[in-house]
Motif scaffolding. Structure first.
Motif: not given
Length: 409
Positions: A87-100, A239-246, A270-275
């Motif tokens: 359920e933890i996706i690494f991003t560049r920070g809050t801005t990137t996470a919210l945009n995701l 939440k995993k149920t949400l991320l799975d469907n994104m 979490p790897y599908k979100f960490e290209g």
């Protein structure tokens, strides 16, 4: 009285310098905190001994780097009390996470007539992405109104959040007002109406003990550089149920499972979100920062930061013509103010001559500035290494500033 600042300062090399002939008093932690020696050494050690790309090589350095990177994910998951590590996706920070969240989740669920609920105190990073979602989908932005002191009430939230609301996205701690919002209660209201709860945790994660399962938020975003970690690294909890469907919004290497000439499939969480090559050293540094904060104790940090904000509020209130924004109580880690008719930039420039670093400007909250009826404010933001003596130095410098402008006025 809190002794934490005096105890901890030795671990922060940058604090032991003079600026403009005065000992540095760093009170711009809301923008970015400083790093303890343990974090600096962890990054240095990674580059000197373990650097390689991750998830790919079978050689020793590749294995070490992968273990360090994934170990940091485990630390973030434990720090936030996530139920699953994926359920933890690494991003560049809050801005990137919210945009995701905005571009992957919100654009797929919002339709014309749906509602996205925010507050007027949101940072631009938690405002502009939702504006773009609204433009793309036909959804409507709604705002929980602010009380005269800048806080919000649950009664107003109940009126604003409706069955047409799809997303509620609110800052946990305001970077201008210092107010701590009732995100757990807001999440319950959102869920009763069938909406998801998104939390901007940029200012809360450094200061509060965060439990995403207890908050029952659906998404939570934060940045490492505000909590003793490196710049360019942060994370999104979902939440995993949400991320799975994104669907991922960044495509390329590392996030794929199988690639053909005309179709591709993606890896699991979490790897599908960490290209691409991930922020490996940043994750290592973030993990070290979490170790450091955990050892100090988040409850102790919160008590210390709240204490400094309280005494700063009390002492600054004694300066004639100084206006403080936000509630007197329910304040976490900062005090935002204006001194008479002196522009905030001028205030910050003058006290910088005494070695004191504060923030001045609109703090990426232009709508809130208009609500406050000001163009800019000055902000002193505190962290675990600041002391009561530094608050006193700030107050003295502001009194000197007042006298200086009176003398030339």
């Amino acid at each position: 009285m809190s002794s934490l600042g005096a105890e901890i300062r030795e671990q922060f090399p940058i604090l032991h310098q003079e600026v403009n002939g005065h000992p540095l008093v760093y009170l711009d932690n809301g923008a970015s905190s400083q790093r303890p020696r343990s974090v600096i050494e962890a990054i240095k050690r990674y580059y000197e001994l373990d650097h390689s790309n991750v998830h790919r090589g079978v050689h020793t350095l590749g294995s070490r780097a992968t273990d360090a990177y994934e170990g940091a994910r485990d630390k973030v998951a434990a720090f936030l009390n996530a139920k699953f590590r994926e359920e933890i996706i690494f991003t560049r920070g809050t801005t990137t996470a919210l945009n995701l969240v905005a571009f992957s989740y919100a654009r797929s669920v919002c339709r014309e007539g749906d509602e996205i609920v925010l507050t007027p105190m949101e940072h631009h990073s938690n405002l502009i992405p939702w504006q773009q979602v609204a433009k793309a989908t036909g959804a409507t932005l709604k705002y929980i109104p602010l009380q005269p002191d800048g806080s919000i009430t649950l009664e107003d939230a109940e009126k604003t959040i409706t069955e047409r609301t799809k997303i509620v996205s609110v800052v946990y701690v305001s970077n201008v007002l210092g107010v701590t919002n009732p995100v757990k209660e807001l999440a319950a209201i959102a869920h009763r109406n069938g909406a998801v709860m998104v939390v901007d945790g940029a200012q809360s994660t450094p200061h509060l003990k965060v439990d995403v399962q207890d908050l029952d938020c659906d998404f939570y975003a934060f940045s490492g550089h505000k909590m003793c970690g490196p710049t360019g690294i942060g994370a999104l909890y979902g939440k995993k149920t949400l991320l799975d469907n994104m669907e991922p919004i960044e495509f390329g290497g590392e996030m794929i499972d199988r690639v053909d000439l005309y179709e591709s499939t993606f890896k699991e969480l979490p790897y599908k979100f960490e290209g691409g090559t991930p922020i490996i050293a940043g994750a290592v540094g973030l993990g070290a920062a979490i170790d450091f904060l955990t050892e100090v104790g988040m409850d102790r940090i919160h008590a210390h930061d709240t204490h400094l904000a309280k005494i700063a509020y009390e002492q600054l209130s004694q300066i004639e013509g100084l206006t403080i924004y936000g509630p007197r109580d329910n304040r976490t880690g900062l005090v935002t103010f204006n001194l008479k008719e002196i522009h905030a930039h001028d205030v910050a420039t003058v006290i910088d001559q005494e070695g004191i670093a504060i923030r001045a400007g609109h703090h990426c909250c232009q709508p809130l500035m208009r609500w406050l009826n000001v163009n800019a404010t000055a902000r002193a933001s505190f962290y675990l290494y600041n002391t009561e003596q530094e608050v006193e130095l700030l107050v003295r410098a502001l009194r000197n500033t007042e006298q200086f402008f009176e003398s030339i006025g």
